[in-house]
Design an enzyme around this catalytic site. Sequence first.
Site, PDB file in Angstrom:
ATOM      1  N   TYR A   1      -8.327 -41.013 -74.895  1.00  0.00           N
ATOM      2  CA  TYR A   1      -9.531 -40.542 -75.462  1.00  0.00           C
ATOM      3  C   TYR A   1      -9.485 -39.091 -75.895  1.00  0.00           C
ATOM      4  O   TYR A   1     -10.191 -38.737 -76.991  1.00  0.00           O
ATOM      5  CB  TYR A   1     -10.390 -40.591 -74.246  1.00  0.00           C
ATOM      6  CG  TYR A   1     -10.599 -42.005 -74.154  1.00  0.00           C
ATOM      7  CD1 TYR A   1     -11.689 -42.890 -74.681  1.00  0.00           C
ATOM      8  CD2 TYR A   1      -9.967 -42.873 -72.895  1.00  0.00           C
ATOM      9  CE1 TYR A   1     -11.844 -44.244 -74.422  1.00  0.00           C
ATOM     10  CE2 TYR A   1     -10.188 -44.206 -72.688  1.00  0.00           C
ATOM     11  CZ  TYR A   1     -11.054 -44.763 -73.455  1.00  0.00           C
ATOM     12  OH  TYR A   1     -11.433 -46.220 -73.101  1.00  0.00           O
TER      13      TYR A   1
ATOM     14  N   ASN B   1     -18.720 -49.224 -80.612  1.00  0.00           N
ATOM     15  CA  ASN B   1     -18.107 -49.730 -81.783  1.00  0.00           C
ATOM     16  C   ASN B   1     -18.841 -51.113 -82.269  1.00  0.00           C
ATOM     17  O   ASN B   1     -18.868 -51.968 -81.345  1.00  0.00           O
ATOM     18  CB  ASN B   1     -16.677 -49.870 -81.338  1.00  0.00           C
ATOM     19  CG  ASN B   1     -15.880 -50.386 -82.437  1.00  0.00           C
ATOM     20  OD1 ASN B   1     -16.443 -50.692 -83.678  1.00  0.00           O
ATOM     21  ND2 ASN B   1     -14.638 -50.846 -82.024  1.00  0.00           N
TER      22      ASN B   1
ATOM     23  N   CYS C   1     -10.760 -50.094 -80.819  1.00  0.00           N
ATOM     24  CA  CYS C   1     -11.308 -49.226 -79.691  1.00  0.00           C
ATOM     25  C   CYS C   1     -10.135 -49.614 -78.361  1.00  0.00           C
ATOM     26  O   CYS C   1     -10.296 -48.857 -77.592  1.00  0.00           O
ATOM     27  CB  CYS C   1     -12.607 -49.078 -79.456  1.00  0.00           C
ATOM     28  SG  CYS C   1     -13.293 -50.759 -79.109  1.00  0.00           S
ATOM     29  N   HIS C   2      -9.602 -50.796 -78.537  1.00  0.00           N
ATOM     30  CA  HIS C   2      -8.926 -51.198 -77.203  1.00  0.00           C
ATOM     31  C   HIS C   2      -7.803 -50.358 -77.272  1.00  0.00           C
ATOM     32  O   HIS C   2      -6.991 -50.404 -76.330  1.00  0.00           O
ATOM     33  CB  HIS C   2      -8.766 -52.742 -77.278  1.00  0.00           C
ATOM     34  CG  HIS C   2      -7.829 -53.264 -78.515  1.00  0.00           C
ATOM     35  ND1 HIS C   2      -8.542 -53.353 -79.668  1.00  0.00           N
ATOM     36  CD2 HIS C   2      -6.658 -53.499 -78.794  1.00  0.00           C
ATOM     37  CE1 HIS C   2      -7.728 -53.957 -80.553  1.00  0.00           C
ATOM     38  NE2 HIS C   2      -6.682 -53.818 -80.004  1.00  0.00           N
TER      39      HIS C   2
ATOM     40  N   GLU D   1      -0.811 -57.462 -78.768  1.00  0.00           N
ATOM     41  CA  GLU D   1      -0.142 -56.469 -79.666  1.00  0.00           C
ATOM     42  C   GLU D   1       1.228 -55.792 -79.293  1.00  0.00           C
ATOM     43  O   GLU D   1       1.667 -55.090 -80.201  1.00  0.00           O
ATOM     44  CB  GLU D   1      -1.013 -55.366 -80.219  1.00  0.00           C
ATOM     45  CG  GLU D   1      -2.343 -55.777 -80.786  1.00  0.00           C
ATOM     46  CD  GLU D   1      -3.527 -55.073 -81.039  1.00  0.00           C
ATOM     47  OE1 GLU D   1      -4.534 -55.136 -81.570  1.00  0.00           O
ATOM     48  OE2 GLU D   1      -3.433 -53.610 -80.443  1.00  0.00           O
TER      49      GLU D   1
END
Length: 162
Positions: A90, A113, A121-122, A149
Amino acid sequence: VTVVWYARTATAHGEWWIAWTQEGVCLSAPGDRDERRFLAGLAGLHRGAVTPGDPADAPDAFDWRFAPPGFAREALAACAAIPAGEVRSYGELAASCGRPGAARAVGTAMSVNPIPNLVPCHRVVRADGMVGGYGLGGSGEKIEMLRREGVMIEGERLVGTR
DNA sequence: ATACCGGCTAGCC
DNA sequence: GGGCTAGCCGGTA
């Protein structure tokens, strides 16, 4: 004026609701959510025609006209640049917006979001290595998306990226 | 102006 | 690692 289409469709993170205009996607939500609720959220974002559409026509981009104004928009834009398989804290995102120290405000920005499957945003995590919070399905959903991912996580802690 | 709230951080046990 | 504190910032009431 602007027509909005919507559909429930397969994405890289499973079935999601998406709504889009000619210019891009304006809202998304996990597919297990109630359709009624998704449309209600859409109504709060856009007052005008909303009609079921063919997801094959949905653009792959974000219609930034629907992005929240102010700092949240900057933070979301910075977030959109994080590649799959990588993460940023962040605080790093805050710094890249020219506001070092605004880490907490970035967290707030991520929580609004409108299209979590497109603006990733993850991929924004805490500086101490914990995955941090997530609005939709809680941190559990965040962890699943990161694992898909290639990010390695033990418990709620990041242990490596691909 | 003022007060409070959050997907945070850094420091210190 | 966990738990706590104080400080931080943008948004909202």
